[in-house]
Design a protein around this motif. Structure first.
Motif, mmCIF file in Angstrom:
data_model
loop_
_atom_site.group_PDB
_atom_site.id
_atom_site.type_symbol
_atom_site.label_atom_id
_atom_site.label_comp_id
_atom_site.label_asym_id
_atom_site.label_seq_id
_atom_site.Cartn_x
_atom_site.Cartn_y
_atom_site.Cartn_z
ATOM 1 N N ASP A 43 0.859 -1.192 0.000
ATOM 2 C CA ASP A 43 0.000 0.000 0.000
ATOM 3 C C ASP A 43 0.894 1.240 0.000
ATOM 4 N N TYR A 87 1.576 5.355 0.662
ATOM 5 C CA TYR A 87 1.173 6.444 1.548
ATOM 6 C C TYR A 87 1.944 7.722 1.248
ATOM 7 N N LYS A 92 -1.797 11.600 -7.197
ATOM 8 C CA LYS A 92 -2.274 10.223 -6.952
ATOM 9 C C LYS A 92 -2.173 9.394 -8.246
ATOM 10 N N LYS A 136 0.148 6.078 -8.984
ATOM 11 C CA LYS A 136 -0.415 4.790 -9.435
ATOM 12 C C LYS A 136 0.358 4.288 -10.646
ATOM 13 N N SER A 178 3.948 3.218 -9.533
ATOM 14 C CA SER A 178 4.021 2.626 -8.177
ATOM 15 C C SER A 178 5.196 1.650 -8.036
ATOM 16 N N LYS A 203 -3.451 7.541 2.589
ATOM 17 C CA LYS A 203 -3.353 6.354 1.734
ATOM 18 C C LYS A 203 -3.694 6.733 0.284
ATOM 19 N N GLU A 245 -5.174 5.795 -3.012
ATOM 20 C CA GLU A 245 -6.030 4.715 -3.549
ATOM 21 C C GLU A 245 -6.670 5.196 -4.858
#
Ligand code: PLP
Ligand code: COI
Length: 355
Positions: free
Chosen positions: A85, A87, A120, A124, A127, A353, A355
């Motif tokens: 995950d 952060y 974000k 992604k 990542s 987080k 997402e």
């Protein structure tokens, strides 16, 4: 290959560089991931941001960034936990501070959703570039600079906002020895010290070079008016422990409102450590070094996290700071990085987080 993620257009690279990177031996900020966020200000507004392959930029020689230094930046990090995950740490604060800097440099403010959704989406897409090894992270560099042309000394009408990222290891190799500055200044009242303006850092390089020639690694900035008060440590906020009290200067026109600084203050207070936010005189620190009550000095900032100081030079004299068996610096660094990397509870609600 094109896609849309979080309403952001994504153009992916055809040739990833990730297999050329040695993730076991990462330096700081010198290898760049495959993509970046790019967003242009023109015709009076910020255009839709896009995630695109990391690429060079061509500018006209008259672009205002080259002449008048209209340029600001931020520094943040992304972390990956054991479950993969991802952060961020207090990212809205970086966005707000970017816009505080923008306002001071007459740069148009970036909409918060462009910054957050863009970041974000970039994380992604890239990542796999976020390191998992201890002490490593993906360093994130949001920045804005003036791309409009012309020698007229006035704000540009065009800008570029980019977020580039770099898988990184530690900023400093170990403890640093610092020189308390008595001649040069980083910032002044009414100036741009509270902003992350590129020129603030250019202005630090020469005095820092002089300090390095004398055998120090960093400069401790003092107030521009009297040089009597301690203000910052290089590109970090500074903390000084006298006996068991942690002291740091109040933020101002001249001192950056560091996110690490305010987090350290909150963690220390929650742990029952006595914290004083007040102006601190160089003479008080020198006296504490002489009488043995100066127990620690450390810098605090995103890139270096907590950087312990082994000693300082002032007025031709060197002072050592003795090793502590239970340094606040080590404890605070562990607490803050454990929160950042999801290794412990986050009672402050700082972890974000992706997402
Ligand atoms: N002070 C200066 C001058 C800085 O450039 C930085 C780095 O961003 C800091 C302090 C620390 O701020 P933060 O903890 O938000 O990274
Ligand atoms: C950071 O700590 O992220 C900074 O922006 C400081 C930088 C000059 C490395």
């Amino acid at each position: 290959m094109n896609a849309v993620i979080n309403n952001i257009e994504v153009i992916k690279t055809k040739t990833s560089k990730i297999h050329d990177v040695d993730f076991e031996h990462l330096s700081f900020g010198s290898t760049f991931s495959d993509h970046m966020l790019e967003c242009d200000f023109k015709d009076g507004k910020w255009q839709a941001p896009k995630v695109v392959p990391y690429h060079s930029i061509t500018l006209d020689p008259s672009a205002k960034i080259f002449h008048y230094g209209q340029s600001i930046f931020e520094g943040m990090k992304a972390y990956k936990d054991a479950n993969n995950d991802v952060y961020l740490f207090r990212p809205i604060d970086n966005c707000k501070r970017l816009n505080i800097s923008a306002k001071r440099l007459a740069i148009p403010e970036v909409p918060e959703n462009y910054f957050m959704e863009g970041l974000k989406t970039l994380l992604k897409v890239d990542s796999d570039w976020i390191p998992k090894n201890e002490g490593c992270s993906l360093y994130i560099r949001p920045f804005i600079f003036a791309t409009g042309n012309g020698f007229h000394a006035s704000p540009s009408n065009e800008y570029k906002f980019i977020i580039a990222t770099a898988p990184s290891g530690s900023y400093f190799a170990g403890k640093v020895k610092v020189l308390i500055e008595e001649t040069y200044s980083r910032s002044a009242n009414g100036g741009v010290g509270f902003a992350k303006a590129g020129g603030n850092y250019a202005g630090q390089f020469y005095p820092t070079q002089l300090a390095i020639e004398k055998g120090y690694q960093q400069v401790i900035w003092t107030d521009d008016n009297t040089h009597e008060y301690i203000e910052e440590a290089g590109a970090m906020n500074i903390f000084i422990r006298i006996n068991d009290t942690l002291i740091t200067g109040p933020t101002s026109d001249r001192i950056l409102d560091g996110i690490t600084r305010k987090s350290v203050i909150d963690i220390a207070k929650a742990e029952g450590i006595s914290v004083e936010i007040r102006k601190i005189k160089v003479h008080e620190v020198v006296a504490a070094a002489r009488n043995g009550t100066l127990r620690e000095m450390f810098g605090a900032g995103t890139a270096a996290v907590i950087s312990p100081i082994s000693g300082f030079g002032y007025h031709g004299e060197d002072f050592d700071i003795p090793e502590q068996s239970k340094p606040y610096a080590g404890f605070l660094k562990k607490r803050i990085t454990d929160i950042q990397t999801n290794k412990c509870e986050d009672p402050f609600g700082w972890r974000f987080k992706v997402e």
